[in-house]
Design an enzyme around this catalytic site. Structure first.
Site, short mmCIF file in Angstrom:
data_model
loop_
_atom_site.label_atom_id
_atom_site.label_comp_id
_atom_site.label_asym_id
_atom_site.label_seq_id
_atom_site.Cartn_x
_atom_site.Cartn_y
_atom_site.Cartn_z
N LEU A 111 0.86 -1.17 0.00
CA LEU A 111 0.00 0.00 0.00
C LEU A 111 0.90 1.23 0.00
CD1 LEU A 111 -2.72 -0.89 2.68
CD2 LEU A 111 -3.03 -0.82 0.21
N ASP A 112 0.53 2.26 -0.74
CA ASP A 112 1.30 3.49 -0.74
C ASP A 112 1.41 4.02 0.69
OD1 ASP A 112 1.38 3.36 -3.52
OD2 ASP A 112 -0.48 4.50 -3.70
#
Length: 260
Positions: A111-112
Site C-alpha cells: 500500500l502506498d
C-alpha cells in the site's frame, strides 16, 4: 510404507481438534458424516491416520491449516508508513507491527505510504504469491474520498474501462457511497496489481483522491481493527485463505519472490 512415515501419521480426528476445528468428538462426527476430505478424497473411517506435514485436509470444502509454523496476520496500516520491512530512507516501516511474532513476516503486496488499510503479513510464501499475483484475480476493495461531486456516469465509466498510460483498466465493481459537498466517497473493487491504480483511475476521470483506505483483501475484511493494530487471522479466515491458495493453479517460478 516405511517406519518414518508411520511415525509421522496421526489420527485424523486428533489433528482436526488440534487445528481448532472443533472438539475431538465433534470432529469424529464430521468424519462419519463424510464432511472431511484428505487430499481431495472423502474419509469416513475414524481410525484413519494422516501425515500433517504432507497431507491436505478440508472440512466442508474449507482448507484446514495443519502447518503450525505458518503465521497469518492482518494489519490496519496507518498513513505515513511504507510497505517495507526496512526503508532505505529511514521512513516508518512495518517492523514495529511484527515485533509480537517470533517468525520473520513479510507483507503481501504493498500500500502506498499515504494509503491506509488492510495489509496481510505472513511467512507463507506460496500463499503470498497467490494473493499478490493479479493472474489469480484476488479482489481488493477500496474506499476513496475524492475531490468533486462524482456523477453516476463516471461510476459507469470506471467499470466500462478507461485508458491509462500503461494500458486500459476497468474496475470489477464501482459504487458511489456519498456525493455531498465538494467531495465524494467511491467504493472500488479491483483485482489489478498495478502501481497506485486507484489514484490513477480516479485522477483520469477528473476526481483526484484525497484519502484512500483498503477495506478488503480477498476474503479478509478490515472490520473494526483500529489503525496501527495487527491481529492474527481467525480459524475461519485462515481456512478461507488456504482454500483460495489450494484452488489456484500456481504458475512456475519462485513463489516467495512475488511482491514480498
Amino acid at each position: 510404507m516405511n517406519d518414518q512415515s508411520d511415525e509421522n501419521r496421526v489420527r485424523l480426528q486428533k489433528i482436526l481438534a488440534n487445528a481448532g476445528v472443533a472438539s475431538r468428538r465433534v470432529c469424529e462426527q464430521y468424519i462419519v458424516e463424510g464432511r472431511v476430505r484428505v487430499n481431495g478424497v472423502v474419509v469416513t473411517e475414524l481410525g484413519s491416520r494422516i501425515n500433517p506435514e504432507t497431507d491436505q485436509v478440508d472440512v466442508d470444502g474449507t482448507a484446514i491449516q495443519l502447518d503450525t509454523s505458518k503465521r497469518y496476520v492482518v494489519l490496519n496500516k496507518p498513513t505515513g508508513v511504507v510497505s517495507s520491512m526496512k526503508d532505505d530512507q529511514g521512513r516508518p516501516d512495518l517492523r514495529r507491527f511484527t515485533a509480537d511474532w517470533p517468525e520473520r513476516l513479510y507483507n503481501v503486496g504493498r500500500l502506498d505510504a499515504e494509503t491506509s488499510g488492510l495489509l496481510v503479513l505472513t511467512n507463507d510464501g506460496e500463499l503470498a504469491h497467490v494473493l499478490a499475483h493479479p493472474s489469480f484475480g484476488v479482489t481488493k476493495v477500496y474506499i476513496a474520498k475524492v475531490s468533486g461531486r462524482v456523477l453516476p456516469q463516471t461510476i459507469a465509466q470506471l467499470t466500462k474501462g478507461i485508458e491509462l498510460e500503461d494500458g486500459p483498466i476497468a474496475a470489477d465493481k464501482a459504487r458511489l457511497l456519498d456525493a455531498s459537498g465538494d467531495t465524494s466517497l467511491v467504493e472500488l473493487t479491483l483485482h489489478s496489481g498495478r502501481n497506485r491504480i486507484v489514484r490513477r483511475m480516479m485522477a483520469a476521470v477528473g476526481h483526484p483522491v484525497e484519502e484512500l483506505v483498503r477495506r478488503q483483501f480477498g476474503p479478509l475484511h478490515l472490520g473494526t481493527l483500529p489503525a496501527g493494530r495487527a491481529r492474527e487471522l481467525t480459524t475461519v479466515e485462515r481456512g478461507a485463505l488456504l482454500t483460495l491458495a489450494r484452488q489456484a493453479d500456481t504458475p512456475p517460478g519462485d513463489p516467495t519472490q512475488e511482491q514480498l
